[in-house]
Design an enzyme around this catalytic site. Structure first.
Site, PDB file in Angstrom:
ATOM      1  N   HIS A   1      66.104 -54.816 -41.471  1.00  0.00           N
ATOM      2  CA  HIS A   1      67.080 -55.231 -40.651  1.00  0.00           C
ATOM      3  C   HIS A   1      67.019 -56.219 -39.705  1.00  0.00           C
ATOM      4  O   HIS A   1      67.826 -56.257 -38.894  1.00  0.00           O
ATOM      5  CB  HIS A   1      67.938 -53.820 -40.106  1.00  0.00           C
ATOM      6  CG  HIS A   1      68.102 -52.860 -41.142  1.00  0.00           C
ATOM      7  ND1 HIS A   1      69.296 -52.747 -41.857  1.00  0.00           N
ATOM      8  CD2 HIS A   1      67.332 -51.999 -41.708  1.00  0.00           C
ATOM      9  CE1 HIS A   1      69.364 -51.713 -42.822  1.00  0.00           C
ATOM     10  NE2 HIS A   1      68.052 -51.277 -42.588  1.00  0.00           N
TER      11      HIS A   1
ATOM     12  N   LYS B   1      40.461 -68.813 -19.837  1.00  0.00           N
ATOM     13  CA  LYS B   1      39.521 -67.811 -19.136  1.00  0.00           C
ATOM     14  C   LYS B   1      38.967 -68.680 -17.843  1.00  0.00           C
ATOM     15  O   LYS B   1      39.026 -68.252 -16.942  1.00  0.00           O
ATOM     16  CB  LYS B   1      38.153 -67.109 -19.850  1.00  0.00           C
ATOM     17  CG  LYS B   1      38.745 -66.086 -20.758  1.00  0.00           C
ATOM     18  CD  LYS B   1      37.252 -65.529 -21.190  1.00  0.00           C
ATOM     19  CE  LYS B   1      37.338 -64.592 -22.214  1.00  0.00           C
ATOM     20  NZ  LYS B   1      35.962 -64.012 -22.928  1.00  0.00           N
TER      21      LYS B   1
ATOM     22  N   GLU C   1      41.893 -64.136 -34.526  1.00  0.00           N
ATOM     23  CA  GLU C   1      40.630 -64.746 -33.521  1.00  0.00           C
ATOM     24  C   GLU C   1      39.785 -65.099 -34.516  1.00  0.00           C
ATOM     25  O   GLU C   1      38.749 -65.689 -34.195  1.00  0.00           O
ATOM     26  CB  GLU C   1      40.631 -63.423 -32.622  1.00  0.00           C
ATOM     27  CG  GLU C   1      39.800 -63.922 -31.593  1.00  0.00           C
ATOM     28  CD  GLU C   1      39.767 -62.929 -30.254  1.00  0.00           C
ATOM     29  OE1 GLU C   1      39.892 -63.307 -29.383  1.00  0.00           O
ATOM     30  OE2 GLU C   1      39.535 -61.640 -30.501  1.00  0.00           O
TER      31      GLU C   1
HETATM   32  O1  PA5 Z   1      36.741 -59.860 -30.372  1.00  0.00           O
HETATM   33  C1  PA5 Z   1      36.491 -60.243 -29.372  1.00  0.00           C
HETATM   34  O2  PA5 Z   1      35.316 -60.604 -29.057  1.00  0.00           O
HETATM   35  C2  PA5 Z   1      37.406 -60.144 -28.005  1.00  0.00           C
HETATM   36  O3  PA5 Z   1      38.775 -59.773 -28.377  1.00  0.00           O
HETATM   37  C3  PA5 Z   1      36.823 -59.325 -27.120  1.00  0.00           C
HETATM   38  O4  PA5 Z   1      36.942 -57.937 -27.532  1.00  0.00           O
HETATM   39  C4  PA5 Z   1      37.785 -59.387 -25.984  1.00  0.00           C
HETATM   40  O5  PA5 Z   1      37.978 -60.513 -25.162  1.00  0.00           O
HETATM   41  C5  PA5 Z   1      37.389 -58.292 -24.786  1.00  0.00           C
HETATM   42  O6  PA5 Z   1      35.811 -58.652 -24.673  1.00  0.00           O
HETATM   43  P1  PA5 Z   1      35.102 -57.502 -23.569  1.00  0.00           P
HETATM   44  O7  PA5 Z   1      34.779 -56.468 -24.462  1.00  0.00           O
HETATM   45  O8  PA5 Z   1      33.649 -58.516 -23.389  1.00  0.00           O
HETATM   46  O9  PA5 Z   1      35.629 -57.386 -22.445  1.00  0.00           O
END
Ligand code: PA5
Length: 450
Positions: free
Chosen positions: A307, A421, A278
């Site tokens: 394996h 989203k 990410e």
């Molecule tokens: O790293 C990030 O920003 C994302 O993976 C968030 O942690 C994830 O989308 C969850 O977001 P939130 O804490 O706002 O629910």
């Protein structure tokens, strides 16, 4: 102290195609620039995770001390950065058999998973911790509404003490809920992104609740942070590993495999997967140019995946960099009995420890990969405990932002998850998404979907 064995990442007679030392020396200028950028980001207070080792945790220990002893379980609702670190820490230390209380993490919207989770916890002795920095994440908010409804109905007189919310200090509608309901609450700091937040209240509350030594966790993180402030890559394992991965990526190694030889550390490979993917998988560089970069992180488990995956790793495309996670001392071990002393098929195993076999197989895989000219590194945990896990977390967080600087992208945002989203909001009928809803209708029509 964690050890970082990187000799198989560098060119040698065994792996002549690996990165030569000269290449690292030639990178001095980009390393210098990336380091300066990190310093300037830190001054601008946008890399808050660097300062987390100094976090005052009294509010967490006070909260834990005040809880009724009957609460023996915490159920975390969260996703991505608001869940993976909690899971990784718990799996690592639970497997070592040290924790007194239980943690469950519901980090999906799969109804069967929810059914299983609810079947596994005794709600009467469970605290629900809803973790969401934004307070708008559909998955977490769906779980929140289901769980809070159940808890309110089941415990109408004292439901407030069974619910905890971890969110932004001020923003988001959950802050209003906290104020009106009187729930206990914790904070996700503004200057720490979700996937870098495991050492904030996000990961520390559940860890302290189950009995982890969070002070030791932060001490480990501090020790690694101090080790990784040095601009010299030879004294800074995070910078060195980031640079090597960056150079391999530029050489076409698009995949980074993390392979713990420890079930306890497997969920840390999952945590790493999110952090690396990410943070570094980006379309645009800092000047807005399309560059489509990012190395795909893959997790594998030693010995299990020997394996399954290792055939591909040794003989398939040479497009991967490998990182083993090794444990030197396991807290539990077994000696293999010599059940068939006169059968050479198995007698060599008799009298040896399981940990000895596991680490011999790890080393054997390192040799096999090296002979196949596949670059590989080894991160060695002397033992799995809070201190070394803290070191590991900080190592990879610094490595990730430094790799982002080398790639000239923003490792802290995630614009690519927005489209999904928005489509979900439109599909689920959220107000303000009419245009997207009609686009989706068109999409369905073109594909003959009802
Ligand atoms: O790293 C990030 O920003 C994302 O993976 C968030 O942690 C994830 O989308 C969850 O977001 P939130 O804490 O706002 O629910």
């Amino acid at each position: 102290m964690l050890k970082f064995a990187y000799h198989n990442l560098l060119a040698s007679t065994l792996i002549p195609s690996a990165i030569p030392l000269e290449k690292l020396k030639e990178s001095a200028e980009i390393v210098k620039v990336a380091h300066q950028e990190i310093l300037s980001d830190r001054r601008a207070d946008i890399l808050g995770f660097y300062n987390l080792p100094e976090l005052d945790t009294n509010h967490i220990t006070d909260f834990i001390a005040k809880q009724d002893d009957k609460f023996d379980t915490m159920l975390v609702l969260g996703i991505g950065g608001s869940a993976l670190g909690n899971k990784a820490l718990y799996s690592a230390l639970k497997t070592e058999g040290e924790l007194k209380k239980k943690l469950f993490v519901y980090d999906n919207v799969d109804p069967v998973f929810l059914h299983e989770t609810l079947g596994s916890v005794n709600l009467d002795t469970t605290i629900i911790n809803i973790i969401t920095k934004s307070g708008t994440t559909a998955e977490t908010m769906a779980g929140y509404m289901i769980l809070v409804d159940i808890i309110k109905q089941k415990f109408p007189s004292d439901y407030q003490k069974r619910i905890v919310i971890t969110t932004d200090r001020e923003k988001g509608f959950l802050r209003q809920v906290i104020a009106s309901e009187g729930y206990a609450s914790f904070v996700v700091p503004d200057n720490v992104g979700g996937r870098f937040s495991v050492l904030t209240d996000v990961g520390l509350v559940s860890s302290a609740f189950v009995g982890m030594d969070i002070a030791a966790l932060l001490q480990g993180a501090a020790s690694m942070r101090n080790r990784c402030q040095n601009p010299d890559i030879w004294d800074n394992p995070a910078y060195l590993n980031a640079l090597i991965h960056f150079l391999y990526y530029r050489m076409g190694k698009n995949i980074s495999v993390m392979m713990p030889y420890s079930n306890a550390l497997y969920d840390f490979a999952d945590w790493y997967r999110q952090l690396w993917a990410e943070s570094l998988g980006k379309r645009k560089d800092n000047s807005g140019r399309d560059i489509f970069v990012g190395q795909t992180p893959v997790k594998a488990l030693g010995t299990t995946d020997q394996h399954s995956q290792v055939q591909l790793y040794t003989e398939g495309p040479n497009d991967k960099v490998f990182t083993f996670l090794t444990v030197e001392n396991f807290k539990h071990d077994y000696t293999i009995p010599n059940l068939h002393p006169d059968r050479e098929e198995v007698s060599y195993l008799g009298g040896r420890k399981l940990s000895e076999l596991l680490n011999a197989e790890r080393f054997a895989t390192e040799i096999a990969l090296s002979q196949a000219k596949r670059p590989n590194a080894n991160i060695v945990f002397p033992v799995i405990d809070e201190f070394h896990l803290g070191e590991f977390i900080m190592l990879y967080e610094i490595q990730t932002v430094f790799a982002g600087k080398l790639l000239q992208i923003n490792p802290l945002d995630q614009p690519g998850v927005e489209a999904g989203k928005i489509a979900t909001y439109a599909l689920m009928g959220k107000a303000g998404f009419d245009k997207e809803r009609s686009d989706i209708e068109q999409y369905k029509k073109e594909r003959g979907l009802s």
